[in-house]
Design a protein around this motif. Structure first.
Motif, PDB file in Angstrom:
ATOM      1  N   THR A   1       0.820  -1.216   0.000  1.00  0.00           N
ATOM      2  CA  THR A   1       0.000   0.000   0.000  1.00  0.00           C
ATOM      3  C   THR A   1       0.855   1.267   0.000  1.00  0.00           C
ATOM      4  OG1 THR A   1      -0.125  -0.018   2.430  1.00  0.00           O
ATOM      5  CG2 THR A   1      -1.851  -1.192   1.230  1.00  0.00           C
ATOM      6  N   GLY A   2       2.170   1.116   0.090  1.00  0.00           N
ATOM      7  CA  GLY A   2       3.068   2.261   0.125  1.00  0.00           C
ATOM      8  C   GLY A   2       3.162   2.965  -1.213  1.00  0.00           C
ATOM      9  N   PRO A   3       3.546   4.237  -1.204  1.00  0.00           N
ATOM     10  CA  PRO A   3       3.621   5.014  -2.453  1.00  0.00           C
ATOM     11  C   PRO A   3       4.760   4.590  -3.372  1.00  0.00           C
ATOM     12  CG  PRO A   3       4.475   6.275  -0.593  1.00  0.00           C
ATOM     13  CD  PRO A   3       3.876   5.037  -0.011  1.00  0.00           C
ATOM     14  N   ASP A   4       5.773   3.922  -2.826  1.00  0.00           N
ATOM     15  CA  ASP A   4       6.921   3.524  -3.642  1.00  0.00           C
ATOM     16  C   ASP A   4       6.778   2.124  -4.225  1.00  0.00           C
ATOM     17  OD1 ASP A   4       7.029   2.344  -1.156  1.00  0.00           O
ATOM     18  OD2 ASP A   4       9.218   2.435  -0.997  1.00  0.00           O
TER      19      ASP A   4
ATOM     20  N   GLY B   1      15.738  -5.243  -9.177  1.00  0.00           N
ATOM     21  CA  GLY B   1      16.760  -5.588  -8.205  1.00  0.00           C
ATOM     22  C   GLY B   1      16.217  -5.636  -6.802  1.00  0.00           C
ATOM     23  N   LEU B   2      17.109  -5.862  -5.845  1.00  0.00           N
ATOM     24  CA  LEU B   2      16.714  -5.895  -4.439  1.00  0.00           C
ATOM     25  C   LEU B   2      16.429  -4.498  -3.909  1.00  0.00           C
ATOM     26  CD1 LEU B   2      19.191  -8.566  -3.026  1.00  0.00           C
ATOM     27  CD2 LEU B   2      16.695  -8.770  -3.133  1.00  0.00           C
ATOM     28  N   GLU B   3      17.054  -3.508  -4.502  1.00  0.00           N
ATOM     29  CA  GLU B   3      16.878  -2.138  -4.042  1.00  0.00           C
ATOM     30  C   GLU B   3      15.946  -1.390  -4.990  1.00  0.00           C
ATOM     31  OE1 GLU B   3      20.723  -0.411  -3.735  1.00  0.00           O
ATOM     32  OE2 GLU B   3      21.382  -1.733  -2.106  1.00  0.00           O
ATOM     33  N   GLY B   4      15.447  -0.291  -4.508  1.00  0.00           N
ATOM     34  CA  GLY B   4      14.532   0.520  -5.304  1.00  0.00           C
ATOM     35  C   GLY B   4      13.096   0.128  -5.052  1.00  0.00           C
ATOM     36  N   ASN B   5      12.516  -0.603  -5.972  1.00  0.00           N
ATOM     37  CA  ASN B   5      11.135  -1.043  -5.841  1.00  0.00           C
ATOM     38  C   ASN B   5      11.047  -2.210  -4.852  1.00  0.00           C
ATOM     39  OD1 ASN B   5       8.468  -1.731  -6.127  1.00  0.00           O
ATOM     40  ND2 ASN B   5       8.660  -2.490  -8.222  1.00  0.00           N
ATOM     41  N   PRO B   6      10.351  -2.058  -3.714  1.00  0.00           N
ATOM     42  CA  PRO B   6      10.269  -3.146  -2.730  1.00  0.00           C
ATOM     43  C   PRO B   6       9.543  -4.375  -3.241  1.00  0.00           C
ATOM     44  CG  PRO B   6       8.775  -1.357  -2.144  1.00  0.00           C
ATOM     45  CD  PRO B   6       9.630  -0.846  -3.266  1.00  0.00           C
ATOM     46  N   ALA B   7       8.692  -4.227  -4.256  1.00  0.00           N
ATOM     47  CA  ALA B   7       7.971  -5.384  -4.806  1.00  0.00           C
ATOM     48  C   ALA B   7       8.942  -6.418  -5.338  1.00  0.00           C
ATOM     49  CB  ALA B   7       7.016  -4.929  -5.907  1.00  0.00           C
TER      50      ALA B   7
ATOM     51  N   VAL C   1       9.856 -10.496  -4.068  1.00  0.00           N
ATOM     52  CA  VAL C   1       9.891 -11.670  -4.942  1.00  0.00           C
ATOM     53  C   VAL C   1      11.184 -12.444  -4.726  1.00  0.00           C
ATOM     54  CG1 VAL C   1       9.926 -12.479  -7.326  1.00  0.00           C
ATOM     55  CG2 VAL C   1       8.387 -10.626  -6.671  1.00  0.00           C
ATOM     56  N   TYR C   2      12.306 -11.724  -4.632  1.00  0.00           N
ATOM     57  CA  TYR C   2      13.588 -12.389  -4.383  1.00  0.00           C
ATOM     58  C   TYR C   2      13.606 -13.067  -3.018  1.00  0.00           C
ATOM     59  CZ  TYR C   2      15.801 -10.126  -8.428  1.00  0.00           C
ATOM     60  OH  TYR C   2      16.146  -9.743  -9.700  1.00  0.00           O
ATOM     61  N   ILE C   3      13.105 -12.389  -2.004  1.00  0.00           N
ATOM     62  CA  ILE C   3      13.137 -12.926  -0.640  1.00  0.00           C
ATOM     63  C   ILE C   3      12.262 -14.172  -0.523  1.00  0.00           C
ATOM     64  CG2 ILE C   3      12.468 -12.480   1.761  1.00  0.00           C
ATOM     65  CD1 ILE C   3      13.279  -9.543   1.282  1.00  0.00           C
ATOM     66  N   LEU C   4      11.031 -14.101  -1.025  1.00  0.00           N
ATOM     67  CA  LEU C   4      10.110 -15.231  -0.913  1.00  0.00           C
ATOM     68  C   LEU C   4      10.620 -16.439  -1.694  1.00  0.00           C
ATOM     69  CD1 LEU C   4       6.714 -13.327  -1.259  1.00  0.00           C
ATOM     70  CD2 LEU C   4       7.563 -14.481   0.791  1.00  0.00           C
ATOM     71  N   SER C   5      11.047 -16.205  -2.930  1.00  0.00           N
ATOM     72  CA  SER C   5      11.539 -17.323  -3.744  1.00  0.00           C
ATOM     73  C   SER C   5      12.869 -17.843  -3.214  1.00  0.00           C
ATOM     74  CB  SER C   5      11.665 -16.911  -5.207  1.00  0.00           C
ATOM     75  OG  SER C   5      12.541 -15.795  -5.349  1.00  0.00           O
TER      76      SER C   5
END
Length: 202
Positions: A39-42, A112-118, A122-126
């Motif tokens: 829900t965050g703006p970024d 990547g891991l940085e920038g967009n948290p989405a 995906v990287y963390i869960l997978s």
């Protein structure tokens, strides 16, 4: 005597269920954090690489081959047991390669891991799921190695009627089916929130 041996082996089953429960709790917390964070703006959706769909099919097939292996083990078809255990191991390794391929697709797409948290989620869960797969592969390798050392029918039969060995295969199967179902759930969750990027090249 058999009851005593059963009680001695019971802690292994309990420990496995405890581990499964801890993993479910961990991923539940991560998915809840994902929903809140989205829900965050970024937050900007990223398309999943299409190879993730292929890896999902592969991991589902590995559950089928492991099921065939356990059935063959119980019915004393040991050659079929070894074949299906080998196929399960190969499919597990293929799943890892496909996941790595998917990460490569994401990197090439600028995720990547940085920038967009989405993308980070995906990287963390997978990645955490991949760790669970690696643990399962270790036990599959051990079980397959034991089977390959006992190619003669008598050796295989003696091994198969040993209660601790029967329990070992049951626990390996339970864990592997769990990580398979876990990935299918994670993939469906991510698919609903992101969709698949069919434009990314293999």
């Amino acid at each position: 005597m058999s009851n005593l041996l059963s009680k001695r082996r019971e802690p292994f089953r309990f420990m496995l269920w405890l581990g499964i429960g801890s993993s479910v709790l961990l991923f539940t917390i991560l998915l809840a954090t994902y929903i809140i964070r989205s829900t965050g703006p970024d937050w900007a959706k990223v398309r999943l690489p299409n190879v993730f769909l292929v890896s999902t099919v592969v991991i589902m097939l590995s559950s089928l081959t492991l099921r065939n292996a356990t059935q063959a083990f119980r019915t004393e078809r040991f050659a079929i047991y070894r074949t299906n255990m080998s196929m399960t191991l190969v499919l597990g390794l293929l799943f890892i390669l496909l996941q790595a391929w998917g990460w490569r697709q994401m990197v090439l797409a600028g995720v990547g891991l940085e920038g967009n948290p989405a993308g980070g989620f995906v990287y963390i869960l997978s990645g955490l799921h991949l760790l669970h797969i690696l643990i399962g592969l270790i036990f599959l390798v051990i079980a397959l190695a034991e089977a390959m050392r006992r190619r003669h029918y008598i050796d295989s039969f003696v091994y198969s009627v040993n209660p601790p060995n029967q329990l070992k295969l049951k626990l390996i199967s339970l864990y592997w089916h769990f990580v398979d179902v876990l990935w299918v759930g994670l993939f469906l969750f991510l698919l609903i929130h992101h969709g698949v990027n069919w434009t990314l090249a293999l």
